[in-house]
Design a protein around this motif. Structure first.
Motif, PDB file in Angstrom:
ATOM      1  N   GLN A  15     -25.783  -3.420   2.006  1.00 23.64           N
ATOM      2  CA  GLN A  15     -26.289  -4.392   2.982  1.00 23.64           C
ATOM      3  C   GLN A  15     -25.636  -4.256   4.354  1.00 23.64           C
ATOM      4  O   GLN A  15     -26.300  -4.478   5.378  1.00 23.64           O
ATOM      5  N   LEU A  16     -24.350  -3.896   4.389  1.00 24.37           N
ATOM      6  CA  LEU A  16     -23.596  -4.003   5.644  1.00 24.37           C
ATOM      7  C   LEU A  16     -23.135  -2.681   6.246  1.00 24.37           C
ATOM      8  O   LEU A  16     -22.813  -2.636   7.437  1.00 24.37           O
ATOM      9  N   VAL A  17     -23.090  -1.613   5.476  1.00 24.97           N
ATOM     10  CA  VAL A  17     -22.543  -0.345   5.981  1.00 24.97           C
ATOM     11  C   VAL A  17     -23.536   0.779   5.727  1.00 24.97           C
ATOM     12  O   VAL A  17     -24.012   0.972   4.603  1.00 24.97           O
ATOM     13  N   ASP A  18     -23.818   1.557   6.772  1.00 24.94           N
ATOM     14  CA  ASP A  18     -24.736   2.683   6.667  1.00 24.94           C
ATOM     15  C   ASP A  18     -23.980   4.002   6.836  1.00 24.94           C
ATOM     16  O   ASP A  18     -24.384   4.878   7.602  1.00 24.94           O
ATOM     17  N   LEU A  19     -22.862   4.109   6.115  1.00 25.45           N
ATOM     18  CA  LEU A  19     -22.003   5.288   6.206  1.00 25.45           C
ATOM     19  C   LEU A  19     -21.407   5.574   4.825  1.00 25.45           C
ATOM     20  O   LEU A  19     -21.224   4.655   4.018  1.00 25.45           O
ATOM     21  N   PRO A  20     -21.056   6.827   4.537  1.00 26.13           N
ATOM     22  CA  PRO A  20     -20.366   7.127   3.277  1.00 26.13           C
ATOM     23  C   PRO A  20     -18.962   6.518   3.286  1.00 26.13           C
ATOM     24  O   PRO A  20     -18.290   6.494   4.328  1.00 26.13           O
ATOM     25  N   PRO A  21     -18.489   6.014   2.161  1.00 30.35           N
ATOM     26  CA  PRO A  21     -17.140   5.419   2.125  1.00 30.35           C
ATOM     27  C   PRO A  21     -16.040   6.408   2.488  1.00 30.35           C
ATOM     28  O   PRO A  21     -15.028   6.018   3.067  1.00 30.35           O
ATOM     29  N   GLU A  76     -16.876   2.055 -16.521  1.00 31.34           N
ATOM     30  CA  GLU A  76     -17.292   3.420 -16.219  1.00 31.34           C
ATOM     31  C   GLU A  76     -18.461   3.447 -15.242  1.00 31.34           C
ATOM     32  O   GLU A  76     -18.593   4.386 -14.447  1.00 31.34           O
ATOM     33  N   LYS A  77     -19.291   2.421 -15.278  1.00 28.46           N
ATOM     34  CA  LYS A  77     -20.444   2.347 -14.373  1.00 28.46           C
ATOM     35  C   LYS A  77     -20.001   2.245 -12.914  1.00 28.46           C
ATOM     36  O   LYS A  77     -20.592   2.893 -12.027  1.00 28.46           O
ATOM     37  N   TYR A  78     -18.982   1.449 -12.669  1.00 28.25           N
ATOM     38  CA  TYR A  78     -18.581   1.184 -11.280  1.00 28.25           C
ATOM     39  C   TYR A  78     -17.374   1.997 -10.797  1.00 28.25           C
ATOM     40  O   TYR A  78     -17.087   2.017  -9.601  1.00 28.25           O
ATOM     41  N   LYS A  79     -16.705   2.671 -11.712  1.00 28.41           N
ATOM     42  CA  LYS A  79     -15.523   3.438 -11.307  1.00 28.41           C
ATOM     43  C   LYS A  79     -15.814   4.458 -10.212  1.00 28.41           C
ATOM     44  O   LYS A  79     -15.018   4.603  -9.267  1.00 28.41           O
ATOM     45  N   PRO A  80     -16.945   5.205 -10.261  1.00 30.02           N
ATOM     46  CA  PRO A  80     -17.240   6.156  -9.167  1.00 30.02           C
ATOM     47  C   PRO A  80     -17.447   5.478  -7.816  1.00 30.02           C
ATOM     48  O   PRO A  80     -17.367   6.149  -6.774  1.00 30.02           O
ATOM     49  N   ARG A  81     -17.703   4.164  -7.804  1.00 32.89           N
ATOM     50  CA  ARG A  81     -17.931   3.434  -6.549  1.00 32.89           C
ATOM     51  C   ARG A  81     -16.707   2.624  -6.110  1.00 32.89           C
ATOM     52  O   ARG A  81     -16.800   1.779  -5.227  1.00 32.89           O
ATOM     53  N   MET A  82     -15.599   2.919  -6.729  1.00 27.63           N
ATOM     54  CA  MET A  82     -14.375   2.192  -6.385  1.00 27.63           C
ATOM     55  C   MET A  82     -13.970   2.445  -4.941  1.00 27.63           C
ATOM     56  O   MET A  82     -13.403   1.566  -4.271  1.00 27.63           O
ATOM     57  N   ASN A  83     -14.267   3.641  -4.421  1.00 23.93           N
ATOM     58  CA  ASN A  83     -13.897   3.951  -3.033  1.00 23.93           C
ATOM     59  C   ASN A  83     -14.702   3.128  -2.028  1.00 23.93           C
ATOM     60  O   ASN A  83     -14.267   2.910  -0.897  1.00 23.93           O
ATOM     61  N   GLU A  84     -15.901   2.660  -2.421  1.00 23.65           N
ATOM     62  CA  GLU A  84     -16.664   1.758  -1.557  1.00 23.65           C
ATOM     63  C   GLU A  84     -15.893   0.463  -1.324  1.00 23.65           C
ATOM     64  O   GLU A  84     -15.787  -0.022  -0.197  1.00 23.65           O
ATOM     65  N   LEU A  85     -15.368  -0.071  -2.407  1.00 21.47           N
ATOM     66  CA  LEU A  85     -14.597  -1.314  -2.312  1.00 21.47           C
ATOM     67  C   LEU A  85     -13.326  -1.104  -1.496  1.00 21.47           C
ATOM     68  O   LEU A  85     -12.946  -1.941  -0.674  1.00 21.47           O
ATOM     69  N   GLU A  86     -12.667   0.028  -1.691  1.00 27.27           N
ATOM     70  CA  GLU A  86     -11.457   0.327  -0.930  1.00 27.27           C
ATOM     71  C   GLU A  86     -11.763   0.443   0.562  1.00 27.27           C
ATOM     72  O   GLU A  86     -11.040  -0.105   1.410  1.00 27.27           O
ATOM     73  N   ALA A  87     -12.856   1.147   0.890  1.00 30.30           N
ATOM     74  CA  ALA A  87     -13.233   1.319   2.300  1.00 30.30           C
ATOM     75  C   ALA A  87     -13.635  -0.012   2.930  1.00 30.30           C
ATOM     76  O   ALA A  87     -13.270  -0.317   4.074  1.00 30.30           O
TER      77      ALA A  87
END
Length: 631
Positions: free
Chosen positions: A49-55, A563-574
């Motif tokens: 919703q808020l970011v249009d960039l790769p983490p 396991e579903k969300y682990k690959p997207r952990m860097n989104e949360l960090e960013a």
């Protein structure tokens, strides 16, 4: 009033409002990032919703920006960014210096005095409102931080103006870290020095410390600077604890000063011995010179030739020191008295007037008694009195403090609404001549326009305070205020962010939504993460605390979510790092609001924002200082 220099010039209300307007223009789009809750990060698809960039891009740029913050001036980065943007799409072109000169003329945004953010490269998409340039975002948050807005008055400059040529009064060698931890010691030492200087400036002896807590600042102001301090706290436990702590601190203080006095006397004795050796050498050389002279010359020499001026200047100096004993304070008395008598060792016996030192014992005893009685009476005035009371903007101080007089009001990390209420009380009470307030806990501020449809009887709110933001009906939101409490210094010093705990909580929220059908929950999980051995353990303990049946969830289901969300952990960090680097801008808004409020008051002569503490040691480091017109 102490001899002082003119107070530093600060920005007027018009200039502060101009900076406030610029900041609002940026925050109108950026605030959505601060107000997004990481608990709902996956359930609400916050990143999409808020970011249009790769983490990875966001993390790389922000880490680089934080690393360059100290090494590269902001203005140089603005110029480089403008040059990079203008060079896109060009083939060939002029040389680097020529291009730089032209850009400086065409892009006034590189100069901080100009309009600023309107000339930055595009940060947010105009249609989707998503973040599209993290480089420009990083520049903007630095541009609108308190440090770069140009609204701070240097601490050293203010102290010099207040103190003038007058030195600090007492206890310059006192080390407060012997009585409190390093963080509190740093805060108390800096703030007490400033408060003492303001008190001297006005000739004030009374200080009111709001939200005094454990009483560290109050005790230090009383014991070191001799001020009469009333520490007011809403917690009765804090008040009783402060009384006991102050009693123990006084004992430590006496021991400290006894030790300091012994050290000083030891130094005086060492200096005396060294001087005695030097004079003996000189005396020996003079005698040898006399003995080597002719008999005729020896006959012409009088006693005064080889005892030069002992009967006049030296003994006169001794008399002066003895007379000064009746004027010096009790601490200085012991040192000067010993020094006066140590001079005797340097004199030949026939150079001393015996009557000079023959003070009757009974008379000296009475003199000491009178002096100690005077010291005891004066020390009773320099007290710290802990009081328990809930302070609001409408509190009547004369009902709490019976001997209220001209005073200063201070607050070290006053929580939530207590900081703005401190400023309101200061403006309303004629007895309060100055205020020094360091706020904290912005998330606990009450906001007038946060719930516009909810009826409330509250008349005075924590935010906003100034007229301009009231007219704008501006609202930050609790999540944004919570993010203002984040410490950017944690990223700067490499401590990192608590990403895993946030990740656990965000995945848990998706489990609660999909497995239990609950979208909103008023109850909080709390500090379960530190007590958990694994993600399944964390989930089960959290569900139990929330009153949900954890037995219906097999461990395999729990791990599937992980396991579903682990690959997207860097989104949360960013995303969390975006919130952290934006935090200083939210704090700047709150502080500008308070500065403008004080500037709007008619009887206030001087208002400033001062960076009082080292932000690495104490992240909430800014003090609002205001002084009323002197009568």
């Amino acid at each position: 009033m102490a001899a002082s220099f003119p107070l530093p010039v600060t920005q007027d209300l018009f200039a502060l409002r101009a900076k406030l307007q610029e900041l609002l223009q940026f925050l109108r789009k950026a605030l959505s990032i601060s107000n997004a809750h990481t608990v709902d990060f996956y359930t609400e698809s916050v990143w999409e919703q808020l970011v249009d960039l790769p983490p990875e891009t966001v993390l790389g740029v922000l880490r680089k920006s934080v690393a360059e913050a100290e090494a590269r001036p902001l203005e140089a980065r603005l110029l480089a960014e403008a040059e990079r943007q203008s060079g896109k799409g060009q083939v060939g072109g002029t040389g680097r210096e020529e291009r730089r000169s032209g850009l400086t003329k065409r892009l006034p945004s590189v100069r901080k005095a100009e309009t600023g953010i309107t000339n930055f490269p595009k940060i947010f998409c105009e249609t989707s409102q998503k973040l599209v340039s993290v480089e420009a975002f990083a520049l903007a948050v630095r541009y609108y931080s308190v440090q770069n807005l140009g609204i701070c008055t240097p601490f050293e400059q203010l102290c010099t103006a207040l103190q003038g040529s007058k030195k600090q009064r007492t206890g310059e060698n006192v080390k407060p870290d012997e009585f409190m931890n390093l963080k509190k010691s740093h805060e108390v030492q800096a703030m007490s020095e400033l408060i003492s200087s303001i008190a001297d400036y006005y000739g004030i002896k009374q200080v009111i410390d709001l939200g005094s807590g454990k009483g560290y600042l109050s005790s230090f102001l009383s014991l070191k600077y001799g001020l009469k301090v009333y520490g007011i706290d809403s917690s009765n436990t804090n008040t009783h604890g402060a009384e006991e702590r102050n009693r123990k601190l006084k004992k430590h203080w006496k021991v400290y000063h006894t030790r300091s006095k012994l050290d000083a006397n030891g130094l005086a004795l060492k200096m005396t011995k060294e001087r005695k050796v030097q004079d003996e050498i000189k005396y020996k050389v003079d005698i040898e010179g006399i003995c080597n002279s002719s008999p005729a010359n020896q006959e012409k020499m009088s006693t005064s030739d080889f005892l030069p001026d002992f009967s006049n200047s030296v003994i006169s100096n001794i008399r002066t020191q003895m007379e000064n004993l009746h004027v010096y304070s009790h601490q200085e008395e012991n040192l000067c008295f010993e020094n006066a008598f140590s001079v005797i060792d340097l004199l030949p016996t026939n150079a001393i007037e015996p009557a000079l030192f023959q003070t009757p014992k009974t008379k000296m005893s009475e003199t000491n008694k009178e002096r100690r009685k005077h010291i005891s009476k004066s020390s009773e005035l320099n007290i710290y009195s802990p009081l328990t009371s809930v302070i609001t903007a409408d509190s009547q101080l004369q009902d709490i403090i019976k001997d209220l007089e001209d005073c200063l009001m201070v607050g070290l990390h006053t929580c939530g609404d207590l900081a703005p209420n401190t400023l309101r009380i200061f403006t309303a009470k004629s007895e309060i001549k100055g205020v020094c307030s360091v706020g904290c806990c912005y998330h606990l501020l009450s906001e007038e326009f946060e719930n516009p449809h909810k009826e409330s009887t509250q008349e005075k709110w924590g935010f906003p305070m100034c007229q301009y933001l009231k007219e704008e009906r501006w609202c930050c939101g609790r999540n944004a205020r919570m993010s203002a409490c984040l410490a950017l210094e944690r990223v700067a010093v490499g401590q990192g962010l608590p990403t895993e705990s946030l990740f656990f909580r965000a995945v848990l929220q998706d489990i609660i939504k999909e497995c239990y059908g609950i979208t909103k929950c008023d109850r909080h999980v709390g500090k379960i993460y530190s007590k958990s051995s694994s993600f399944p353990d964390y989930v089960r303990k959290s569900l139990k605390k929330l009153g949900l049946d954890e037995s219906k969830l097999p461990e395999k289901v729990i791990m599937d979510y992980y396991e579903k969300y682990k690959p997207r952990m860097n989104e949360l960090e960013a995303f969390n790092m975006l919130k952290v680097v934006l935090a200083p801008c939210i704090e700047a808004l709150i502080l500008l609001d308070r500065l403008c409020y004080l500037k709007e008051q008619e009887d206030i002569a001087w208002v400033a924002l001062v960076k009082l503490f080292d932000p690495v040691k104490s992240p909430r480091c800014y003090a609002i200082i205001a002084l009323k017109k002197q009568q």
